[in-house]
Design a protein around this motif. Structure first.
Motif, PDB file in Angstrom:
ATOM      1  N   THR A 248       0.861  -1.187   0.000  1.00  0.00           N
ATOM      2  CA  THR A 248       0.000   0.000   0.000  1.00  0.00           C
ATOM      3  C   THR A 248       0.890   1.227   0.000  1.00  0.00           C
ATOM      4  N   ASP A 249       1.205   1.763  -1.185  1.00  0.00           N
ATOM      5  CA  ASP A 249       2.219   2.817  -1.259  1.00  0.00           C
ATOM      6  C   ASP A 249       1.770   4.130  -0.651  1.00  0.00           C
ATOM      7  N   TRP A 250       0.458   4.360  -0.491  1.00  0.00           N
ATOM      8  CA  TRP A 250       0.030   5.639   0.071  1.00  0.00           C
ATOM      9  C   TRP A 250       0.389   5.765   1.557  1.00  0.00           C
ATOM     10  N   ILE A 251       0.583   4.660   2.250  1.00  0.00           N
ATOM     11  CA  ILE A 251       0.967   4.748   3.666  1.00  0.00           C
ATOM     12  C   ILE A 251       2.353   5.374   3.787  1.00  0.00           C
ATOM     13  N   PHE A 252       3.282   4.926   2.968  1.00  0.00           N
ATOM     14  CA  PHE A 252       4.620   5.530   2.993  1.00  0.00           C
ATOM     15  C   PHE A 252       4.557   6.975   2.507  1.00  0.00           C
ATOM     16  N   MET A 253       3.670   7.266   1.547  1.00  0.00           N
ATOM     17  CA  MET A 253       3.503   8.647   1.091  1.00  0.00           C
ATOM     18  C   MET A 253       3.020   9.542   2.234  1.00  0.00           C
ATOM     19  N   TYR A 254       2.099   9.036   3.062  1.00  0.00           N
ATOM     20  CA  TYR A 254       1.636   9.803   4.220  1.00  0.00           C
ATOM     21  C   TYR A 254       2.806  10.137   5.142  1.00  0.00           C
ATOM     22  N   LEU A 255       3.670   9.148   5.376  1.00  0.00           N
ATOM     23  CA  LEU A 255       4.826   9.369   6.244  1.00  0.00           C
ATOM     24  C   LEU A 255       5.752  10.420   5.634  1.00  0.00           C
ATOM     25  N   GLU A 256       6.038  10.310   4.348  1.00  0.00           N
ATOM     26  CA  GLU A 256       6.904  11.289   3.694  1.00  0.00           C
ATOM     27  C   GLU A 256       6.298  12.686   3.761  1.00  0.00           C
ATOM     28  N   LEU A 257       4.991  12.789   3.568  1.00  0.00           N
ATOM     29  CA  LEU A 257       4.325  14.092   3.648  1.00  0.00           C
ATOM     30  C   LEU A 257       4.468  14.690   5.045  1.00  0.00           C
TER      31      LEU A 257
ATOM     32  N   ALA B 265     -11.259   3.044   3.860  1.00  0.00           N
ATOM     33  CA  ALA B 265     -12.230   3.933   4.499  1.00  0.00           C
ATOM     34  C   ALA B 265     -11.957   5.386   4.128  1.00  0.00           C
ATOM     35  N   LYS B 266     -13.005   6.141   3.867  1.00  0.00           N
ATOM     36  CA  LYS B 266     -12.833   7.545   3.480  1.00  0.00           C
ATOM     37  C   LYS B 266     -12.373   8.399   4.655  1.00  0.00           C
ATOM     38  N   SER B 267     -12.682   7.990   5.873  1.00  0.00           N
ATOM     39  CA  SER B 267     -12.196   8.694   7.068  1.00  0.00           C
ATOM     40  C   SER B 267     -11.397   7.709   7.912  1.00  0.00           C
ATOM     41  N   ALA B 268     -10.174   8.087   8.254  1.00  0.00           N
ATOM     42  CA  ALA B 268      -9.315   7.179   9.019  1.00  0.00           C
ATOM     43  C   ALA B 268      -8.199   7.959   9.681  1.00  0.00           C
ATOM     44  N   ASN B 269      -7.756   7.463  10.829  1.00  0.00           N
ATOM     45  CA  ASN B 269      -6.523   7.912  11.460  1.00  0.00           C
ATOM     46  C   ASN B 269      -5.481   6.822  11.256  1.00  0.00           C
ATOM     47  N   VAL B 270      -4.334   7.178  10.713  1.00  0.00           N
ATOM     48  CA  VAL B 270      -3.282   6.203  10.423  1.00  0.00           C
ATOM     49  C   VAL B 270      -2.118   6.459  11.381  1.00  0.00           C
ATOM     50  N   TYR B 271      -1.733   5.425  12.132  1.00  0.00           N
ATOM     51  CA  TYR B 271      -0.664   5.523  13.126  1.00  0.00           C
ATOM     52  C   TYR B 271       0.547   4.760  12.601  1.00  0.00           C
ATOM     53  N   ILE B 272       1.655   5.469  12.419  1.00  0.00           N
ATOM     54  CA  ILE B 272       2.844   4.883  11.793  1.00  0.00           C
ATOM     55  C   ILE B 272       4.031   4.996  12.750  1.00  0.00           C
ATOM     56  N   THR B 273       4.612   3.867  13.104  1.00  0.00           N
ATOM     57  CA  THR B 273       5.872   3.839  13.834  1.00  0.00           C
ATOM     58  C   THR B 273       6.984   3.632  12.812  1.00  0.00           C
ATOM     59  N   PHE B 274       8.033   4.456  12.893  1.00  0.00           N
ATOM     60  CA  PHE B 274       9.070   4.387  11.869  1.00  0.00           C
ATOM     61  C   PHE B 274      10.440   4.703  12.452  1.00  0.00           C
TER      62      PHE B 274
ATOM     63  N   LYS C  40       7.176   8.385  15.708  1.00  0.00           N
ATOM     64  CA  LYS C  40       5.773   8.082  15.420  1.00  0.00           C
ATOM     65  C   LYS C  40       5.145   9.223  14.645  1.00  0.00           C
ATOM     66  N   ALA C  41       4.261   8.869  13.738  1.00  0.00           N
ATOM     67  CA  ALA C  41       3.515   9.859  12.962  1.00  0.00           C
ATOM     68  C   ALA C  41       2.041   9.477  12.961  1.00  0.00           C
ATOM     69  N   ILE C  42       1.199  10.481  13.098  1.00  0.00           N
ATOM     70  CA  ILE C  42      -0.250  10.279  12.998  1.00  0.00           C
ATOM     71  C   ILE C  42      -0.742  11.104  11.823  1.00  0.00           C
ATOM     72  N   VAL C  43      -1.445  10.467  10.907  1.00  0.00           N
ATOM     73  CA  VAL C  43      -1.997  11.162   9.754  1.00  0.00           C
ATOM     74  C   VAL C  43      -3.483  10.850   9.661  1.00  0.00           C
ATOM     75  N   ARG C  44      -4.276  11.890   9.574  1.00  0.00           N
ATOM     76  CA  ARG C  44      -5.733  11.732   9.414  1.00  0.00           C
ATOM     77  C   ARG C  44      -6.120  11.975   7.961  1.00  0.00           C
TER      78      ARG C  44
ATOM     79  N   LEU D 114      -5.754  15.963   4.399  1.00  0.00           N
ATOM     80  CA  LEU D 114      -4.744  15.219   5.144  1.00  0.00           C
ATOM     81  C   LEU D 114      -4.152  16.129   6.215  1.00  0.00           C
ATOM     82  N   VAL D 115      -4.203  15.668   7.445  1.00  0.00           N
ATOM     83  CA  VAL D 115      -3.624  16.391   8.571  1.00  0.00           C
ATOM     84  C   VAL D 115      -2.721  15.418   9.312  1.00  0.00           C
ATOM     85  N   GLY D 116      -1.522  15.871   9.677  1.00  0.00           N
ATOM     86  CA  GLY D 116      -0.615  14.952  10.347  1.00  0.00           C
ATOM     87  C   GLY D 116       0.325  15.635  11.306  1.00  0.00           C
ATOM     88  N   LYS D 117       0.954  14.831  12.153  1.00  0.00           N
ATOM     89  CA  LYS D 117       1.948  15.356  13.093  1.00  0.00           C
ATOM     90  C   LYS D 117       2.948  14.259  13.415  1.00  0.00           C
ATOM     91  N   LEU D 118       4.149  14.691  13.787  1.00  0.00           N
ATOM     92  CA  LEU D 118       5.181  13.777  14.258  1.00  0.00           C
ATOM     93  C   LEU D 118       5.170  13.760  15.770  1.00  0.00           C
TER      94      LEU D 118
END
Length: 323
Positions: A189-198, A243-252, A274-278, A290-294
């Motif tokens: 799922t390449d968009w997950i890594f794109m969220y992290l890069e963003l 899902a059209k609405s989601a919070n994605v939690y990424i440990t990296f 850690k990054a959280i992207v909504r 897209l809203v996110g924070k580290l």
């Protein structure tokens, strides 16, 4: 020199011409000489074989536009190249991008797209995609606004307001809220890594050129991903990624903490961040937000590197005694 009345008249005429093209194709839009240096308009950039500002971030914005289109249309278009874009002369800007995209499953399927991305805040990920369409299609009847302050609105309250805190291990066991994504799934799922890069790039816009992408962005390594949605009964669970609405939690890993003492890295210490992207896609307008924070991280010693460091030190001490 133009009077104030003439200046504002020229400016209105300029924006009327821009609006006719929805901010994208400005080759025929003329800027009167009396307005050069004064107009708060759009700056055009040709991306074919030429340098342009924020190349990493702008290319990620282009990918976000295709991501919105793919989510809504069930397609799988990937960015092939950025052709051109126009942007405002503000630190928080709107970008009107023209790009070429292709479908990896069908090399003959290549299209020119138009994407509008509107930044909302500087120094953090807060952006919206209000247009993402093949060139020539009209997908919105909304009036042209140089910088849109709107955005997508979620129907569920858990995706409104401020971003949540990082969930506890106990929270992540609640399968009605969270799905811990398998490694094989997030790798596909390449968009997950794109969220992290963003999230990383928006947080530090000094990461601007391709050399820094190699040095910084290529070091990013996902460790774990969890997704929070409002539809916990979806089967199979991987469908929750759509899902059209989601919070994605990424440990990296791979992003050093600037304030960390250098000696920690010299003895082989990894910093898990850690990054959280909504993500919110408006059910009515199709707009993507897209809203996110580290978040802070935790240091993890790498035993083999620490052992190697000790062995090197002992070898040096032994040679010194023999000498």
């Amino acid at each position: 020199m133009a009077t104030a009345e003439e200046f504002f008249s020229l400016q209105r005429d300029y924006w009327d011409q821009v609006a006719e093209n929805d901010g994208f194709d400005l080759e025929s839009v003329s800027v009167p000489s009396s307005m050069i240096g004064r107009i708060t308009g759009l700056i055009p950039y040709d991306c074919v074989g030429q340098l342009y500002p924020y190349p990493i971030l702008v290319n990620l914005y282009a990918k976000a536009g295709l991501h919105r289109y793919n989510m809504l249309q069930g397609t799988n278009f990937k960015l092939a190249s950025l052709i051109k874009f126009n942007m405002l002369q503000n630190c928080v800007s709107s970008f009107y991008m023209t790009l070429l995209a292709h479908d990896p499953a069908d090399s003959s399927l290549e299209k020119t797209f138009q994407v509008q991305v509107d930044e909302q805040k500087y120094g953090t990920l807060d952006m919206g995609v209000s247009i993402a369409r093949p060139k020539g299609e009209v997908t919105s009847e909304k009036p042209f606004i140089p910088h849109s302050y709107g955005g997508a609105f979620a129907d569920d309250d858990i995706f409104k307001g401020e971003l949540p805190d990082w969930p506890s291990d106990g929270d992540l066991k609640d399968e009605t809220r969270f799905y811990v994504v398998k490694e094989s799934e997030w790798r596909a799922t390449d968009w997950i890594f794109m969220y992290l890069e963003l999230a990383v790039c928006a947080n530090d816009r000094s990461i601007t050129d391709m050399r820094q992408k190699t040095e910084v962005m290529s070091q990013l390594e996902i460790v774990k991903v969890a997704i929070e949605t409002a539809n916990g009964d979806v089967e199979p669970p991987i469908e929750r990624l759509k899902a059209k609405s989601a919070n994605v939690y990424i440990t990296f890993k791979g992003l050093e903490e600037p304030r960390a003492p250098r000696r920690l890295f010299e003895v082989g210490v990894d910093l898990e961040r850690k990054a959280i992207v909504r993500r919110v896609i408006d059910e009515h307008t199709g707009d993507l937000k897209l809203v996110g924070k580290l978040c802070g991280g935790q240091y993890h010693k790498r035993p083999w590197l620490a052992r190697q460091k000790r062995e090197e030190t002992q070898s040096c001490e032994k040679r010194a005694r023999l000498g």
